[in-house]
Motif scaffolding. Structure first.
Motif, PDB file in Angstrom:
ATOM      1  N   ASP A 238      49.345  34.049  38.512  1.00 38.42           N
ATOM      2  CA  ASP A 238      48.713  35.298  38.075  1.00 38.42           C
ATOM      3  C   ASP A 238      49.364  36.465  38.813  1.00 38.42           C
ATOM      4  O   ASP A 238      49.398  36.476  40.046  1.00 38.42           O
ATOM      5  CB  ASP A 238      47.210  35.241  38.385  1.00 38.42           C
ATOM      6  N   HIS A 302      40.189  37.051  42.666  1.00 36.39           N
ATOM      7  CA  HIS A 302      39.552  35.776  42.334  1.00 36.39           C
ATOM      8  C   HIS A 302      40.430  34.638  42.825  1.00 36.39           C
ATOM      9  O   HIS A 302      41.631  34.830  43.048  1.00 36.39           O
ATOM     10  CB  HIS A 302      39.364  35.671  40.816  1.00 36.39           C
ATOM     11  N   HIS A 309      40.627  31.680  36.663  1.00 31.96           N
ATOM     12  CA  HIS A 309      39.574  32.304  37.474  1.00 31.96           C
ATOM     13  C   HIS A 309      38.720  31.189  38.042  1.00 31.96           C
ATOM     14  O   HIS A 309      38.041  30.484  37.310  1.00 31.96           O
ATOM     15  CB  HIS A 309      38.689  33.228  36.620  1.00 31.96           C
ATOM     16  N   THR A 329      43.754  36.174  44.375  1.00 34.30           N
ATOM     17  CA  THR A 329      44.507  37.349  43.938  1.00 34.30           C
ATOM     18  C   THR A 329      43.937  38.596  44.599  1.00 34.30           C
ATOM     19  O   THR A 329      42.771  38.632  44.987  1.00 34.30           O
ATOM     20  CB  THR A 329      44.432  37.553  42.416  1.00 34.30           C
ATOM     21  N   GLU A 331      43.971  42.464  43.254  1.00 35.84           N
ATOM     22  CA  GLU A 331      44.393  43.181  42.063  1.00 35.84           C
ATOM     23  C   GLU A 331      43.545  44.417  41.753  1.00 35.84           C
ATOM     24  O   GLU A 331      42.887  44.481  40.720  1.00 35.84           O
ATOM     25  CB  GLU A 331      44.397  42.247  40.855  1.00 35.84           C
ATOM     26  N   GLU A 345      48.886  43.397  41.115  1.00 34.55           N
ATOM     27  CA  GLU A 345      48.247  42.141  41.510  1.00 34.55           C
ATOM     28  C   GLU A 345      49.252  41.149  42.079  1.00 34.55           C
ATOM     29  O   GLU A 345      50.311  40.931  41.497  1.00 34.55           O
ATOM     30  CB  GLU A 345      47.583  41.499  40.278  1.00 34.55           C
TER      31      GLU A 345
HETATM   32 ZN    ZN Z   1      43.899  37.984  38.200  1.00 28.94          ZN
END
Ligand code: ZN
Ligand code: ZN
Length: 367
Positions: A238, A302, A309, A329, A331, A345
């Motif tokens: 991510d 998250h 997630h 993360t 972000e 992020e």
């Molecule tokens: Zn994210």
């Protein structure tokens, strides 16, 4: 293309889960959330129920997965009784047999449907059904080395794919075209898929944090939010970058600088022993100090792993204390309706000394 990734200790996970049973007040857990079943057994199919008993595992699936379940459970070294039944009624009877020895039976309250709960209440008459929340997820927060390396590999693919594609932004592709090419570039590098629907949000579309790519051509001198990731051996990456082809002007530059400083502050705060709330505050305070607090409309981050997630939430609400092996993360974003948005992020892993980024793509506004 097959990466050389370190093995994972899938076998050891069920006994760690059992260690939680006394505290939760259960004798066995019926696992229905598929990512949890994957975590505990290595099984990647779409239909199974796993009973984690006090010293055995019973894995119930249907005929489509007979061979796959046998192969995947053998590959992880799991010792489980595999029960293959064609119909749901037969599967339920097999489950009833499996849970008989356990008076107090945990169900994953966040994954069991209302219909299942009613059905099982009627079927499991000799058991006390205990709703549990996030027991396997709690184990999953702390990643083993093999898990971290899979996420790192996925993040590396995403970095490389963006590096390949970013120069094409100047040819004014549509958001959809750019998103598609990015996804293809990740697949070419060995990803099995995207970890969530790719976000490419240009100009005013960037003001919607979860905008979907449209037919809008990406213009010069406007902000483009690119939030994307891929999957390697089940594990997600991510990352978000916000860029502009050419100078987007002083207001956009200012907002971008604020978000970058906020993201750096959040990243600096990530280390073992701090609360997720403290990480969120570190990021949020920078944006609030710039007078943009009401434009940062989501939480700071998250957990990332088998799901894009997962626990923990990095938010204002009271939550977890971060420990080595957590992958989260950071972000923060600022969204100006009708104008555009900025989000930056990274995915980072918590270490004994602090934290290390798993996403490494440079952060530059003008490309
Ligand atoms: Zn994210
Ligand atoms: Zn993202």
């Amino acid at each position: 293309m097959t990466p050389d990734l370190p093995p994972m200790d899938v076998r050891g996970r069920a006994s760690r889960l059992r260690g939680r049973f006394p505290e939760v007040g259960i004798d066995a857990l019926v696992v229905t959330h598929l990512p949890n079943i994957r975590y505990l057994t290595g099984f990647t199919g779409s239909a199974a129920v796993l009973v984690v008993g006090s010293d055995d595992l019973v894995f119930v699936t249907d005929g489509r997965y007979q061979a796959q379940a046998a192969e995947q459970l053998a590959a992880t070294g799991i010792e489980a009784v595999v029960v293959v039944r064609a119909t749901q009624a037969e599967q339920r009877r097999a489950l009833m047999d499996a849970v008989k020895p356990f008076p107090r039976l945990g169900l994953e309250a966040h994954a069991v449907t209302w219909a299942q709960q009613r059905e099982w209440c009627e079927a499991f008459t000799t058991n006390l059904l205990v709703p549990t929340v996030g027991e396997v997820e709690a184990l999953r927060r702390v990643k083993e080395r093999g898990e971290v390396e899979r996420i790192r590999y996925a993040c590396g693919i995403a970095d490389d794919a963006l590096g390949e594609l970013l120069p094409t932004l100047s040819q004014q592709p549509t958001e959809r075209e750019f998103a598609l090419e990015l996804e293809v570039a990740m697949r070419r590098r060995g990803a099995t898929g995207t970890s969530f629907p790719t976000i490419v949000a240009s100009g005013p579309n960037g003001a919607k944090p979860h905008s979907r790519p449209t037919e809008r051509p990406i213009e010069r001198r406007e902000l483009v939010v690119i939030d994307f990731g891929c999957v390697v051996d089940g594990y997600c990456s991510d990352m978000t970058r916000t860029v502009s082809v050419g100078d987007p002007g002083p207001e956009a530059r200012h907002v971008w600088d604020v978000v970058l400083a906020s993201q750096q502050a959040g990243r600096d705060a990530v280390r073992a022993g701090v609360t997720c709330q403290a990480i969120d505050s570190a990021s949020r305070e920078v944006i609030e100090a710039a007078g943009l607090g009401d434009r940062f409309t989501h939480s700071t981050g998250h957990g990332v792993g088998l799901e894009i997630h997962e626990a923990p939430r990095v938010a204002r609400t009271v939550g977890d204390t971060v420990a080595p092996g957590y992958v989260v993360t950071v972000e923060p974003g600022v969204y100006l309706p009708g104008v555009g948005g900025v989000r930056i992020e990274d995915t980072v892993v918590v270490t004994d000394e602090g934290s290390n980024p798993l996403t490494a793509f440079p952060k530059e506004l003008v490309v």
